[in-house]
Design a protein around this motif. Structure first.
Motif, short mmCIF file in Angstrom:
data_model
loop_
_atom_site.label_atom_id
_atom_site.label_comp_id
_atom_site.label_asym_id
_atom_site.label_seq_id
_atom_site.Cartn_x
_atom_site.Cartn_y
_atom_site.Cartn_z
N LEU A 148 0.65 -1.95 0.13
CA LEU A 148 -0.25 0.18 -0.41
C LEU A 148 0.65 1.58 0.20
O LEU A 148 0.38 1.74 -0.79
CB LEU A 148 -0.64 0.35 0.62
CG LEU A 148 -2.61 -0.29 1.56
CD1 LEU A 148 -3.65 -0.52 2.44
CD2 LEU A 148 -3.43 0.61 0.61
N GLN A 149 2.01 1.15 0.82
CA GLN A 149 2.67 2.21 0.68
C GLN A 149 2.85 2.68 -0.70
O GLN A 149 3.78 3.81 -0.72
CB GLN A 149 4.53 2.27 1.76
CG GLN A 149 4.04 1.35 3.05
CD GLN A 149 3.59 3.01 4.10
OE1 GLN A 149 3.53 3.99 3.22
NE2 GLN A 149 2.80 2.73 5.08
N LEU A 150 3.86 1.66 -1.61
CA LEU A 150 4.32 1.73 -2.84
C LEU A 150 3.30 2.16 -3.74
O LEU A 150 3.66 3.18 -4.96
CB LEU A 150 5.25 0.55 -3.46
CG LEU A 150 5.75 0.07 -3.50
CD1 LEU A 150 6.75 0.63 -1.50
CD2 LEU A 150 7.33 -0.96 -4.27
N LEU B 194 5.45 -5.02 -9.46
CA LEU B 194 5.80 -4.99 -8.29
C LEU B 194 6.58 -6.60 -7.47
O LEU B 194 5.79 -7.42 -7.56
CB LEU B 194 4.18 -4.48 -7.45
CG LEU B 194 4.15 -4.59 -5.91
CD1 LEU B 194 5.08 -3.48 -5.58
CD2 LEU B 194 3.28 -4.63 -5.07
N TYR B 195 7.54 -6.42 -6.70
CA TYR B 195 8.29 -7.22 -6.46
C TYR B 195 8.47 -6.99 -5.07
O TYR B 195 8.46 -6.33 -3.94
CB TYR B 195 9.68 -6.91 -6.71
CG TYR B 195 9.82 -7.38 -8.09
CD1 TYR B 195 10.27 -8.44 -8.89
CD2 TYR B 195 9.41 -5.69 -8.45
CE1 TYR B 195 10.32 -8.72 -10.32
CE2 TYR B 195 9.76 -5.91 -10.60
CZ TYR B 195 10.10 -7.09 -11.04
OH TYR B 195 10.23 -7.61 -12.48
N GLN B 196 8.53 -8.47 -4.28
CA GLN B 196 8.81 -8.70 -3.15
C GLN B 196 10.44 -9.24 -2.95
O GLN B 196 10.82 -9.85 -4.11
CB GLN B 196 8.16 -9.74 -2.20
CG GLN B 196 8.60 -10.09 -0.22
CD GLN B 196 6.86 -11.11 -0.10
OE1 GLN B 196 5.96 -11.20 -0.51
NE2 GLN B 196 7.80 -12.31 0.81
N SER B 197 11.37 -8.71 -2.22
CA SER B 197 13.23 -8.72 -2.27
C SER B 197 13.21 -9.06 -0.56
O SER B 197 12.53 -9.00 0.05
CB SER B 197 13.15 -8.08 -2.06
OG SER B 197 13.53 -6.64 -1.98
N ASP B 198 14.56 -9.65 -0.61
CA ASP B 198 14.83 -10.26 1.00
C ASP B 198 15.33 -9.80 1.79
O ASP B 198 16.26 -8.40 0.46
CB ASP B 198 16.05 -11.38 0.88
CG ASP B 198 15.77 -12.57 0.65
OD1 ASP B 198 14.19 -13.45 0.58
OD2 ASP B 198 16.23 -13.93 0.21
N GLN C 296 0.86 -5.78 -12.61
CA GLN C 296 0.68 -5.02 -13.87
C GLN C 296 -0.02 -3.40 -12.54
O GLN C 296 -0.80 -3.84 -11.27
CB GLN C 296 -0.93 -4.77 -15.10
CG GLN C 296 -0.05 -3.82 -15.88
CD GLN C 296 -0.64 -4.47 -17.58
OE1 GLN C 296 -1.57 -5.35 -17.25
NE2 GLN C 296 -0.82 -3.92 -17.90
N TYR C 297 0.54 -2.63 -12.78
CA TYR C 297 -0.21 -0.97 -12.27
C TYR C 297 -1.26 -0.54 -12.62
O TYR C 297 -1.32 -0.87 -14.11
CB TYR C 297 1.21 0.24 -12.82
CG TYR C 297 0.59 1.64 -11.68
CD1 TYR C 297 0.67 1.57 -10.64
CD2 TYR C 297 0.46 2.59 -12.51
CE1 TYR C 297 -0.04 2.42 -9.26
CE2 TYR C 297 -0.29 3.19 -11.88
CZ TYR C 297 -0.30 3.56 -10.38
OH TYR C 297 -0.68 4.74 -10.01
N PRO C 298 -2.46 0.01 -12.08
CA PRO C 298 -2.59 -0.43 -10.52
C PRO C 298 -1.72 -1.60 -10.16
O PRO C 298 -3.26 -2.80 -10.51
CB PRO C 298 -3.32 0.17 -10.16
CG PRO C 298 -4.26 0.08 -11.68
CD PRO C 298 -3.87 0.33 -12.52
N TRP C 299 -1.91 -1.90 -9.39
CA TRP C 299 -1.28 -3.19 -8.90
C TRP C 299 -2.32 -3.78 -7.98
O TRP C 299 -2.52 -4.94 -8.27
CB TRP C 299 0.13 -3.36 -7.53
CG TRP C 299 1.10 -3.02 -8.21
CD1 TRP C 299 2.39 -3.68 -9.96
CD2 TRP C 299 2.69 -1.54 -7.90
NE1 TRP C 299 3.45 -2.83 -10.30
CE2 TRP C 299 3.26 -2.17 -8.81
CE3 TRP C 299 2.30 -0.76 -6.98
CZ2 TRP C 299 4.52 -0.70 -9.18
CZ3 TRP C 299 3.28 0.18 -6.96
CH2 TRP C 299 4.30 -0.07 -7.81
N PHE C 300 -3.10 -3.48 -7.54
CA PHE C 300 -4.46 -3.10 -7.06
C PHE C 300 -5.04 -2.51 -6.61
O PHE C 300 -5.05 -1.34 -6.83
CB PHE C 300 -4.20 -4.64 -5.35
CG PHE C 300 -3.02 -3.69 -4.40
CD1 PHE C 300 -1.70 -4.77 -4.92
CD2 PHE C 300 -3.15 -2.44 -3.94
CE1 PHE C 300 -0.04 -4.47 -3.70
CE2 PHE C 300 -1.92 -1.85 -3.35
CZ PHE C 300 -0.77 -3.01 -3.06
#
Ligand code: ROI
Length: 166
Positions: free
Chosen positions: A18-20, A41-45, A162-166
């Motif tokens: 949500l922040q992004l 949109l990515y998740q990363s370590d 794809q943006y908007p991501w949600f």
């Protein structure tokens, strides 16, 4: 004059996705800045001190009439509006906005270094940038594609296409 710039977004606190998403919308509505492209949109370590939550990362392209320093001021305003508190170096954060590139310009001042000094070391920056501009050439003549191929995808996964991501 309008300049194409690229901005990296990162968050690992308080609903990072949500922040992004909110940050992209706020940047797009900022006077003198228009959204021109948005990565997956990515998740990363986390890179940095262990024990912090995973990050969400993305990169956007903007067209802007702002100077590099005015663009930095704008990004810091958006960060502050997200409750960003600058505390521990490389610690967790609600929102991090880094200017990666500003046209072909090289900027080296006390407040700002462009190209971003660590962009070539971070797959959570290079791979999202590839989503938007796979043929990008960095100032100095290095091909983004070459850097991204060397980097690999360790610790990085796509969470929205794809943006908007949600
Ligand atoms: N690690 C990841 N995975 N993503 C980031 O955006 C990020 N940002 C940072 C540090 C703390 C270096 N680590 C990160 O500033």
């Amino acid at each position: 004059m309008r300049t194409r710039a690229y901005i990296a977004l990162g968050s690992n606190l308080e609903q990072p996705e949500l922040q992004l998403q909110r940050a992209v919308d706020e940047i797009d509505s900022f006077p003198g800045i228009t959204l021109a492209g948005c990565s997956k949109l990515y998740q990363s370590d986390p890179v940095g001190p262990p024990g912090q939550p995973d990050y969400c990362n993305a990169v956007i392209a903007v067209d802007t009439t702002l100077t590099p320093i005015a663009l930095l001021d704008a990004m810091q305003r958006v960060e502050n509006d997200h409750g960003r508190v600058r505390s521990e170096r490389w610690g967790p954060r609600t929102l991090d906005l880094d200017i990666l590139l500003y046209g072909n310009e090289v900027v080296e001042s006390e407040r700002l270094t462009i190209p971003h000094y660590q962009m070539h070391l971070r797959n959570f920056v290079l791979l999202p940038l590839m989503d938007i501009s796979p043929d990008l050439m960095l100032p100095g003549g290095m091909q983004l594609r070459k850097l991204a191929e060397k980097m690999g995808q360790d610790g990085l996964s796509v969470i929205a296409e794809q943006y908007p991501w949600f």
